[in-house]
Design a protein around this motif. Sequence first.
Motif, mmCIF file in Angstrom:
data_model
loop_
_atom_site.group_PDB
_atom_site.id
_atom_site.type_symbol
_atom_site.label_atom_id
_atom_site.label_comp_id
_atom_site.label_asym_id
_atom_site.label_seq_id
_atom_site.Cartn_x
_atom_site.Cartn_y
_atom_site.Cartn_z
ATOM 1 N N LEU A 43 16.900 17.272 57.352
ATOM 2 C CA LEU A 43 16.016 17.803 58.381
ATOM 3 C C LEU A 43 14.949 16.774 58.756
ATOM 4 O O LEU A 43 14.696 16.531 59.933
ATOM 5 C CB LEU A 43 15.351 19.086 57.877
ATOM 6 N N GLY A 44 14.365 16.135 57.755
ATOM 7 C CA GLY A 44 13.362 15.107 58.026
ATOM 8 C C GLY A 44 13.979 13.892 58.694
ATOM 9 O O GLY A 44 13.373 13.268 59.569
ATOM 10 N N GLY A 45 15.204 13.540 58.316
ATOM 11 C CA GLY A 45 15.867 12.384 58.893
ATOM 12 C C GLY A 45 16.237 12.587 60.344
ATOM 13 O O GLY A 45 16.220 11.646 61.142
ATOM 14 N N LEU A 46 16.565 13.813 60.699
ATOM 15 C CA LEU A 46 16.971 14.089 62.079
ATOM 16 C C LEU A 46 15.815 13.939 63.058
ATOM 17 O O LEU A 46 16.002 13.516 64.190
ATOM 18 C CB LEU A 46 17.562 15.504 62.184
ATOM 19 N N LYS A 47 14.621 14.305 62.606
ATOM 20 C CA LYS A 47 13.496 14.231 63.540
ATOM 21 C C LYS A 47 12.612 13.011 63.320
ATOM 22 O O LYS A 47 11.680 12.783 64.074
ATOM 23 C CB LYS A 47 12.658 15.499 63.457
ATOM 24 N N GLY A 48 12.910 12.202 62.320
ATOM 25 C CA GLY A 48 12.033 11.109 61.926
ATOM 26 C C GLY A 48 11.769 10.071 62.993
ATOM 27 O O GLY A 48 10.630 9.795 63.344
ATOM 28 N N GLY A 49 12.810 9.448 63.536
ATOM 29 C CA GLY A 49 12.621 8.366 64.495
ATOM 30 C C GLY A 49 11.977 8.827 65.786
ATOM 31 O O GLY A 49 11.088 8.167 66.328
ATOM 32 N N LYS A 50 12.403 9.971 66.273
ATOM 33 C CA LYS A 50 11.856 10.504 67.523
ATOM 34 C C LYS A 50 10.380 10.873 67.354
ATOM 35 O O LYS A 50 9.541 10.549 68.198
ATOM 36 C CB LYS A 50 12.659 11.721 67.964
ATOM 37 N N ALA A 51 10.054 11.520 66.244
ATOM 38 C CA ALA A 51 8.661 11.908 65.996
ATOM 39 C C ALA A 51 7.779 10.671 65.832
ATOM 40 O O ALA A 51 6.645 10.643 66.310
ATOM 41 C CB ALA A 51 8.585 12.789 64.751
ATOM 42 N N ARG A 52 8.299 9.654 65.181
ATOM 43 C CA ARG A 52 7.513 8.431 64.992
ATOM 44 C C ARG A 52 7.270 7.749 66.334
ATOM 45 O O ARG A 52 6.163 7.284 66.618
ATOM 46 C CB ARG A 52 8.241 7.484 64.041
ATOM 47 N N ALA A 53 8.294 7.682 67.169
ATOM 48 C CA ALA A 53 8.142 7.033 68.469
ATOM 49 C C ALA A 53 7.127 7.766 69.329
ATOM 50 O O ALA A 53 6.356 7.136 70.066
ATOM 51 C CB ALA A 53 9.493 6.978 69.177
#
Length: 75
Positions: A43-53
Amino acid sequence: MPKRSSKSQDANQIAARLVQNTIDKTEQAPPEKNPAAVALGRLGGLKGGKARAESLSATRRKAIAKKAAKARWKN
């Protein structure tokens, strides 16, 4: 002084022992993973890159991109 036994082995004996140790280690079953932890990590991996950007400013993103390009072309 008491005499100690010789522990020297020839190269073939050492190689055979190393191969046997490697085989023994690969035959062991990997530990079972906790399904709840796996789901949470995914769950954290799925939203990680988008949330960071979304949280980074444009100038910070540009600085990160420049640093990455410099590292890629370093050699």
